[in-house]
Design a protein around this motif. Structure first.
Motif, PDB file in Angstrom:
ATOM      1  N   ASN A 164       0.952  -1.296  -0.208  1.00 16.41           N
ATOM      2  CA  ASN A 164      -0.048  -0.016   0.084  1.00 16.41           C
ATOM      3  C   ASN A 164       0.881   1.315   0.063  1.00 16.41           C
ATOM      4  N   ILE A 165       2.021   1.115   0.671  1.00 11.79           N
ATOM      5  CA  ILE A 165       2.745   2.288   0.893  1.00 11.79           C
ATOM      6  C   ILE A 165       3.635   2.678  -0.543  1.00 11.79           C
ATOM      7  N   PHE A 166       3.962   1.530  -1.300  1.00 11.19           N
ATOM      8  CA  PHE A 166       4.730   1.692  -2.520  1.00 11.19           C
ATOM      9  C   PHE A 166       3.565   2.151  -3.778  1.00 11.19           C
ATOM     10  N   LEU A 167       2.401   1.510  -3.578  1.00  7.61           N
ATOM     11  CA  LEU A 167       1.474   1.840  -4.497  1.00  7.61           C
ATOM     12  C   LEU A 167       0.951   3.527  -4.307  1.00  7.61           C
ATOM     13  N   SER A 168       1.193   4.085  -3.259  1.00  6.79           N
ATOM     14  CA  SER A 168       0.484   5.094  -2.943  1.00  6.79           C
ATOM     15  C   SER A 168       1.517   6.166  -3.273  1.00  6.79           C
ATOM     16  N   LEU A 169       2.862   5.733  -3.286  1.00 10.66           N
ATOM     17  CA  LEU A 169       3.833   6.696  -3.588  1.00 10.66           C
ATOM     18  C   LEU A 169       3.959   6.970  -5.116  1.00 10.66           C
ATOM     19  N   ILE A 170       3.656   5.861  -5.767  1.00  9.12           N
ATOM     20  CA  ILE A 170       3.610   5.828  -7.193  1.00  9.12           C
ATOM     21  C   ILE A 170       2.511   6.460  -7.903  1.00  9.12           C
ATOM     22  N   LEU A 171       1.344   6.266  -7.130  1.00  7.34           N
ATOM     23  CA  LEU A 171       0.278   7.422  -7.511  1.00  7.34           C
ATOM     24  C   LEU A 171       0.564   8.897  -7.084  1.00  7.34           C
ATOM     25  N   ASN A 172       1.004   9.048  -6.021  1.00  5.54           N
ATOM     26  CA  ASN A 172       1.606  10.403  -5.918  1.00  5.54           C
ATOM     27  C   ASN A 172       2.436  10.934  -6.845  1.00  5.54           C
ATOM     28  N   VAL A 173       3.211  10.063  -7.517  1.00  6.10           N
ATOM     29  CA  VAL A 173       4.188  10.614  -8.301  1.00  6.10           C
ATOM     30  C   VAL A 173       3.448  10.945  -9.786  1.00  6.10           C
ATOM     31  N   VAL A 174       2.562  10.223 -10.035  1.00  2.43           N
ATOM     32  CA  VAL A 174       1.440  10.618 -11.296  1.00  2.43           C
ATOM     33  C   VAL A 174       0.601  11.879 -10.923  1.00  2.43           C
ATOM     34  N   LEU A 175       0.054  11.833  -9.504  1.00  3.58           N
ATOM     35  CA  LEU A 175      -0.648  12.766  -8.897  1.00  3.58           C
ATOM     36  C   LEU A 175       0.189  14.236  -9.170  1.00  3.58           C
ATOM     37  N   ILE A 176       1.390  14.455  -8.864  1.00  4.47           N
ATOM     38  CA  ILE A 176       2.234  15.486  -8.846  1.00  4.47           C
ATOM     39  C   ILE A 176       2.309  15.893 -10.416  1.00  4.47           C
ATOM     40  N   GLN A 177       2.337  15.151 -11.370  1.00  3.29           N
ATOM     41  CA  GLN A 177       2.445  15.498 -12.824  1.00  3.29           C
ATOM     42  C   GLN A 177       1.133  15.962 -13.053  1.00  3.29           C
ATOM     43  N   TYR A 178       0.036  15.422 -12.797  1.00  6.14           N
ATOM     44  CA  TYR A 178      -1.241  16.075 -13.091  1.00  6.14           C
ATOM     45  C   TYR A 178      -1.574  17.463 -12.552  1.00  6.14           C
ATOM     46  N   ARG A 179      -0.935  17.700 -11.490  1.00  3.23           N
ATOM     47  CA  ARG A 179      -1.050  19.066 -10.651  1.00  3.23           C
ATOM     48  C   ARG A 179      -0.125  19.967 -11.493  1.00  3.23           C
ATOM     49  N   TYR A 180       1.057  19.544 -11.674  1.00  2.00           N
ATOM     50  CA  TYR A 180       1.783  20.256 -12.515  1.00  2.00           C
ATOM     51  C   TYR A 180       1.266  20.735 -13.697  1.00  2.00           C
ATOM     52  N   LEU A 181       0.583  20.015 -14.648  1.00  2.00           N
ATOM     53  CA  LEU A 181       0.007  20.352 -15.910  1.00  2.00           C
ATOM     54  C   LEU A 181      -1.441  21.393 -15.540  1.00  2.00           C
ATOM     55  N   ASN A 182      -1.845  21.094 -14.446  1.00  2.00           N
ATOM     56  CA  ASN A 182      -2.920  21.879 -14.073  1.00  2.00           C
ATOM     57  C   ASN A 182      -2.474  23.513 -13.674  1.00  2.00           C
ATOM     58  N   ASP A 183      -1.386  23.409 -13.185  1.00  2.00           N
ATOM     59  CA  ASP A 183      -0.796  24.815 -12.731  1.00  2.00           C
ATOM     60  C   ASP A 183      -0.366  25.585 -14.229  1.00  2.00           C
ATOM     61  N   VAL A 184       0.229  24.538 -15.103  1.00  2.00           N
ATOM     62  CA  VAL A 184       0.445  25.224 -16.398  1.00  2.00           C
ATOM     63  C   VAL A 184      -0.832  25.954 -16.927  1.00  2.00           C
ATOM     64  N   LEU A 185      -1.805  25.140 -16.883  1.00  2.00           N
ATOM     65  CA  LEU A 185      -3.170  25.559 -17.699  1.00  2.00           C
ATOM     66  C   LEU A 185      -3.664  27.015 -16.831  1.00  2.00           C
ATOM     67  N   GLN A 186      -3.413  26.718 -15.519  1.00  2.00           N
ATOM     68  CA  GLN A 186      -3.855  28.050 -14.618  1.00  2.00           C
ATOM     69  C   GLN A 186      -3.251  29.116 -14.989  1.00  2.00           C
ATOM     70  N   LYS A 187      -1.756  29.132 -15.195  1.00  2.00           N
ATOM     71  CA  LYS A 187      -0.837  30.350 -15.470  1.00  2.00           C
ATOM     72  C   LYS A 187      -1.547  31.038 -16.992  1.00  2.00           C
ATOM     73  N   GLU A 188      -2.006  29.968 -17.777  1.00  2.00           N
ATOM     74  CA  GLU A 188      -2.274  30.671 -18.922  1.00  2.00           C
ATOM     75  C   GLU A 188      -3.653  31.192 -18.840  1.00  2.00           C
ATOM     76  N   ILE A 189      -4.444  30.711 -18.149  1.00  2.00           N
ATOM     77  CA  ILE A 189      -5.808  31.354 -17.816  1.00  2.00           C
ATOM     78  C   ILE A 189      -5.763  32.508 -16.964  1.00  2.00           C
ATOM     79  N   SER A 190      -4.621  32.642 -16.136  1.00  2.00           N
ATOM     80  CA  SER A 190      -4.477  33.827 -15.431  1.00  2.00           C
ATOM     81  C   SER A 190      -3.892  35.069 -16.303  1.00  2.00           C
ATOM     82  N   SER A 191      -3.239  34.576 -17.273  1.00  2.00           N
ATOM     83  CA  SER A 191      -2.707  35.772 -18.107  1.00  2.00           C
ATOM     84  C   SER A 191      -3.613  36.649 -18.774  1.00  2.00           C
TER      85      SER A 191
END
Length: 363
Positions: A164-191
């Motif tokens: 469970n700990i390993f799978l949680s970590l792997i999912l967290n890595v994927v989640l971090i990348q999704y959040r990064y993409l959302n931040d990129v889009l948010q910057k574009e929306i805010s401009s």
């Protein structure tokens, strides 16, 4: 930096036979060790189950639940270990390669390292709690009695927690990348000013990342589908079995009853929380994907001065998000989101009531 921490962390997983190495292929020595561990686990678990059930009087419903718990635990540990060295080697190589790409993003490094450190703390904490609980029961029943009935179980318990700990970590890595993409889009929306060429290039990069993330999620489903199904089933039955045991213990006067209930409740919480964290991480990824889709609609409204062709690009971008929307499933038996946690609890409550009624009718 992040890849270094992940390499170290996967070394622990390799030692416990639940993951391959992070930077190299599965070695022959790991394959041999895995087969040795599995070969030892099977007879030990069977002997423990027989010793426990033959010397304990239960109603049939409880015996069935206890045997199902043991079967799920044994199947999980054997399947998870063997899949690493046999039928999921290629998928694991692709998954670790994708994790390396995500970890190579400088924007993600600090967050990934933070999650790896938390995972290390969880590994040590869970192991410490297991040792303390095991020591307590050994004092209550004597070492020979308890070891004969539960020694193999505690190793498998820790495998479940570690998985469970390993799978949680792997999912967290994927989640971090999704959040990064959302931040990129948010910057574009805010401009305030939208540069057409820049926007088209940005959307193209995000689309490529979405294809990559969808492939990663598919790999996670492929590798962890059956272990997830087994873990969720095991968690449900384990909670049910232990809650019934706690309920029965509470009816018997005993000087150590409070400590017995605490020991059982602790393991129940460890199991439930570990599985719930995995489910919650899956749900968070789904939510980030939904947020990204919403941002794509907002971006279309935000860019009113674009030409019809440029608006078509934005419409296509929304379609790409929908077509590459992440889905998590337990071996395709059911989809995983936060409602899965409620399903576990509902099942536990329902069958606990049934078992109590069975016992009442046998009094």
């Amino acid at each position: 930096m992040a890849n270094t921490w992940l390499t170290f962390f996967f070394t622990v997983g390799k030692f416990l036979t639940i993951t391959p190495p992070y930077n190299t292929k599965v070695s022959r020595s790991q394959t041999v060790c895995t087969f040795v561990v599995v070969t030892l686990q099977v007879p030990l678990m069977i002997c423990s189950a027989i010793a426990r059930e033959l010397n304990t009087l239960h109603i049939y419903a409880k015996v069935v639940v206890a045997l199902l718990v043991d079967s799920l635990l044994l199947t999980f540990s054997c399947h998870t270990a063997l899949s690493v060295v046999l039928w999921k080697k290629t998928q694991w190589q692709k998954l670790t390669g994708n994790l390396k790409i995500i970890a190579s993003n400088a924007e993600n490094t600090k967050k990934i390292v933070h999650h790896v450190k938390i995972s290390f703390v969880r590994l040590v904490t869970d192991l410490t709690i297991l040792i303390v609980v095991y020591s307590f029961w050994v004092e209550v029943f004597s070492f020979s009695y308890y070891a004969q009935r539960y020694n193999a179980h505690y190793f498998d318990y820790y495998l479940v927690y570690t998985f469970n700990i390993f799978l949680s970590l792997i999912l967290n890595v994927v989640l971090i990348q999704y959040r990064y993409l959302n931040d990129v889009l948010q910057k574009e929306i805010s401009s305030e000013i939208v540069v057409t060429n820049k926007l088209s290039k940005l959307l193209g990069e995000v689309e490529s990342s979405l294809f990559f993330l969808k492939d990663t999620v598919d790999l996670i489903n492929d590798i962890f589908g059956w272990p997830l199904a087994l873990t969720i089933s095991y968690t449900t039955l384990y909670i049910l079995n232990n809650f019934d045991f706690i309920f029965q213990n509470s009816l018997i006067p005993d000087d150590e009853i409070a400590f017995k209930i605490l020991a059982d409740t602790t393991l129940v919480l460890l199991t439930f929380i570990g599985t719930s964290v995995v489910i919650a991480r899956c749900d968070l990824i789904l939510r980030e994907a939904e947020t990204m889709l919403t941002k794509s609609y907002v971006l279309r409204r935000h860019t009113k001065m674009l030409s019809a062709q440029e608006k078509e690009v934005l419409t296509h971008f929304s379609d790409v998000i929908l077509q590459n929307f992440p889905r998590f499933s337990a071996a395709r038996f059911f989809n995983i989101d936060r409602s899965t946690i409620l399903s576990i609890l509902a099942t536990v409550v329902t069958f606990l009531i049934i078992m109590i009624q069975f016992e009442s009718s046998n009094v």
